[in-house]
Design a protein around this motif. Sequence first.
Motif, PDB file in Angstrom:
ATOM      1  N   ASP A  38      38.681  55.456  41.841  1.00 44.10           N
ATOM      2  CA  ASP A  38      38.795  54.441  42.885  1.00 44.10           C
ATOM      3  C   ASP A  38      40.236  53.958  42.962  1.00 44.10           C
ATOM      4  OD1 ASP A  38      39.062  52.886  40.592  1.00 44.10           O
ATOM      5  OD2 ASP A  38      37.034  52.062  40.721  1.00 44.10           O
ATOM      6  N   HIS A  39      40.523  53.127  43.943  1.00 41.30           N
ATOM      7  CA  HIS A  39      41.831  52.489  44.003  1.00 41.30           C
ATOM      8  C   HIS A  39      41.871  51.384  42.949  1.00 41.30           C
ATOM      9  CE1 HIS A  39      41.799  54.246  48.108  1.00 41.30           C
ATOM     10  NE2 HIS A  39      43.099  54.326  47.921  1.00 41.30           N
ATOM     11  N   SER A  40      42.958  51.313  42.236  1.00 43.17           N
ATOM     12  CA  SER A  40      43.061  50.290  41.195  1.00 43.17           C
ATOM     13  C   SER A  40      44.515  49.918  40.956  1.00 43.17           C
ATOM     14  CB  SER A  40      42.436  50.790  39.884  1.00 43.17           C
ATOM     15  OG  SER A  40      43.156  51.912  39.388  1.00 43.17           O
ATOM     16  N   VAL A  41      44.707  48.697  40.482  1.00 45.80           N
ATOM     17  CA  VAL A  41      46.005  48.249  40.002  1.00 45.80           C
ATOM     18  C   VAL A  41      45.759  47.602  38.647  1.00 45.80           C
ATOM     19  CG1 VAL A  41      47.302  48.000  42.139  1.00 45.80           C
ATOM     20  CG2 VAL A  41      45.715  46.202  41.481  1.00 45.80           C
ATOM     21  N   SER A  42      46.501  48.064  37.650  1.00 42.26           N
ATOM     22  CA  SER A  42      46.291  47.607  36.277  1.00 42.26           C
ATOM     23  C   SER A  42      47.554  46.948  35.749  1.00 42.26           C
ATOM     24  CB  SER A  42      45.904  48.778  35.369  1.00 42.26           C
ATOM     25  OG  SER A  42      44.734  49.410  35.834  1.00 42.26           O
ATOM     26  N   TYR A  43      47.394  45.765  35.220  1.00 41.67           N
ATOM     27  CA  TYR A  43      48.515  45.005  34.657  1.00 41.67           C
ATOM     28  C   TYR A  43      48.583  45.266  33.157  1.00 41.67           C
ATOM     29  CZ  TYR A  43      51.305  40.949  33.227  1.00 41.67           C
ATOM     30  OH  TYR A  43      52.262  40.118  32.679  1.00 41.67           O
ATOM     31  N   VAL A  44      49.729  45.781  32.702  1.00 39.09           N
ATOM     32  CA  VAL A  44      49.918  46.031  31.269  1.00 39.09           C
ATOM     33  C   VAL A  44      50.276  44.708  30.607  1.00 39.09           C
ATOM     34  CG1 VAL A  44      51.162  47.350  29.519  1.00 39.09           C
ATOM     35  CG2 VAL A  44      50.737  48.364  31.774  1.00 39.09           C
ATOM     36  N   ARG A  45      49.393  44.233  29.760  1.00 42.80           N
ATOM     37  CA  ARG A  45      49.619  42.912  29.176  1.00 42.80           C
ATOM     38  C   ARG A  45      50.083  42.958  27.727  1.00 42.80           C
ATOM     39  NH1 ARG A  45      43.333  40.793  29.392  1.00 42.80           N
ATOM     40  NH2 ARG A  45      42.460  42.149  27.803  1.00 42.80           N
ATOM     41  N   LYS A  46      50.072  44.157  27.115  1.00 49.95           N
ATOM     42  CA  LYS A  46      50.501  44.245  25.720  1.00 49.95           C
ATOM     43  C   LYS A  46      50.786  45.704  25.377  1.00 49.95           C
ATOM     44  CE  LYS A  46      48.921  43.196  21.009  1.00 49.95           C
ATOM     45  NZ  LYS A  46      47.770  42.705  20.193  1.00 49.95           N
ATOM     46  N   GLN A  67      45.133  36.973  33.163  1.00 57.12           N
ATOM     47  CA  GLN A  67      44.801  37.133  31.747  1.00 57.12           C
ATOM     48  C   GLN A  67      44.235  35.838  31.170  1.00 57.12           C
ATOM     49  OE1 GLN A  67      47.990  38.722  29.372  1.00 57.12           O
ATOM     50  NE2 GLN A  67      46.994  38.228  27.440  1.00 57.12           N
ATOM     51  N   VAL A  68      44.847  34.719  31.548  1.00 60.29           N
ATOM     52  CA  VAL A  68      44.336  33.416  31.104  1.00 60.29           C
ATOM     53  C   VAL A  68      42.914  33.210  31.613  1.00 60.29           C
ATOM     54  CG1 VAL A  68      44.643  30.927  31.301  1.00 60.29           C
ATOM     55  CG2 VAL A  68      46.619  32.391  30.899  1.00 60.29           C
ATOM     56  N   THR A  80      40.618  35.472  32.215  1.00 59.29           N
ATOM     57  CA  THR A  80      39.641  36.278  31.470  1.00 59.29           C
ATOM     58  C   THR A  80      39.267  35.615  30.151  1.00 59.29           C
ATOM     59  OG1 THR A  80      41.324  37.614  30.312  1.00 59.29           O
ATOM     60  CG2 THR A  80      40.554  38.406  32.460  1.00 59.29           C
ATOM     61  N   GLN A  81      40.142  34.775  29.643  1.00 62.79           N
ATOM     62  CA  GLN A  81      39.893  34.107  28.372  1.00 62.79           C
ATOM     63  C   GLN A  81      39.232  32.743  28.558  1.00 62.79           C
ATOM     64  OE1 GLN A  81      43.912  34.152  26.911  1.00 62.79           O
ATOM     65  NE2 GLN A  81      43.757  36.241  26.128  1.00 62.79           N
ATOM     66  N   GLY A  82      38.879  32.433  29.812  1.00 63.92           N
ATOM     67  CA  GLY A  82      38.181  31.184  30.083  1.00 63.92           C
ATOM     68  C   GLY A  82      39.025  29.948  29.916  1.00 63.92           C
ATOM     69  N   GLN A  83      40.363  30.098  30.032  1.00 69.07           N
ATOM     70  CA  GLN A  83      41.249  28.962  29.814  1.00 69.07           C
ATOM     71  C   GLN A  83      41.751  28.343  31.116  1.00 69.07           C
ATOM     72  OE1 GLN A  83      43.954  31.288  27.298  1.00 69.07           O
ATOM     73  NE2 GLN A  83      43.377  30.006  25.566  1.00 69.07           N
ATOM     74  N   THR A  84      41.121  28.705  32.221  1.00 63.66           N
ATOM     75  CA  THR A  84      41.482  28.133  33.510  1.00 63.66           C
ATOM     76  C   THR A  84      40.237  28.063  34.381  1.00 63.66           C
ATOM     77  OG1 THR A  84      42.790  28.471  35.523  1.00 63.66           O
ATOM     78  CG2 THR A  84      42.144  30.429  34.317  1.00 63.66           C
ATOM     79  N   ASP A  85      40.265  27.157  35.340  1.00 62.14           N
ATOM     80  CA  ASP A  85      39.124  26.992  36.241  1.00 62.14           C
ATOM     81  C   ASP A  85      39.198  27.916  37.449  1.00 62.14           C
ATOM     82  OD1 ASP A  85      38.064  24.975  34.643  1.00 62.14           O
ATOM     83  OD2 ASP A  85      39.206  23.410  35.686  1.00 62.14           O
ATOM     84  N   VAL A  86      40.268  28.672  37.564  1.00 58.87           N
ATOM     85  CA  VAL A  86      40.433  29.525  38.738  1.00 58.87           C
ATOM     86  C   VAL A  86      39.493  30.721  38.651  1.00 58.87           C
ATOM     87  CG1 VAL A  86      42.234  30.976  37.744  1.00 58.87           C
ATOM     88  CG2 VAL A  86      42.166  30.640  40.190  1.00 58.87           C
TER      89      VAL A  86
END
Length: 303
Positions: free
Chosen positions: A34-42, A122-123, A125-131
Amino acid sequence: MLVTTELQTDAIRVSSYCCDAEPGARSFTEMHVDHSVSYVRKGSFGYRTRGNAYELVAGSVLVGCPGDEYVCTHDHHVCGDECLAFHLSPGFVDLIGGDQRTWRAAGLPPLPELMVLGELAQVATQGQTDVGLDELGMWFASRFVEVASGRDREARQSAAPRDRRRAVDAAMWIDAHSHDDIGLEGAASEAGLSVFHFLRLFSQVLGVTPHQYLVRSRLRHAARLLADDDRPVTDVAFDVGFADLSNFVRTFHRAAGVSPRGFRKAAKGDRKIFQDRMAALFNDDRLIHSSSRKSSPCTTTSD
């Protein structure tokens, strides 16, 4: 490979990928479905597709186009890497646009416009924001199209394995010390190269200059602090390495499209900011209202 489905809606699926492959691990051919965009976070890894080679480090973006075959390599001494991937439905891709050239960008260097959103996602996904992670994914993908469509892409020049390792090691060192006062000479010395050779090699392998990567690393760390920390904006600017507050505010606004304070409000769940951003990108608020709020429970698989 550990794969965790963070969210699933009609428009977008968000997955975390954690790879624990060691240097020299056997590579194999895979295919984008599929079409995808992946952010390298580490971490870091190599990406080979359609005869082109890319070295991806924290902040880089991997672009997937259906039917394209690719190979990921792990030639460096760092063990493991992590990506946050946004898999997009055909209907959503039609909505945000982008031609074949855009979706075959393959590997993008760390770009400030995408790094700040990648950190906010990333934040989330860790449940540290209400967005909402779905809104963030749509913002990230649409911003990618906007940025990639206007980029003049030059083919990355090939480099010897030793030179690729040097460039990646230097990028990781810069990222780890980005809060310090790092100069070109100091970074070149750390890499064991002359200033001229270091500048040429770094840009050749990673697609950005050492100074660009330094500033963007600072922005990436600032975005993370703004999203999950309550310290004053001034403190955030100085903590990540900016010596001048006005320069930080100006640079961050240019990258994120909103001020540091506006970015923090968005991270705290200020939906108006997201709606304004999405409306500006699409000139149509259909997507905001059609985004499904139902998400599947997080699932984890291991390959």
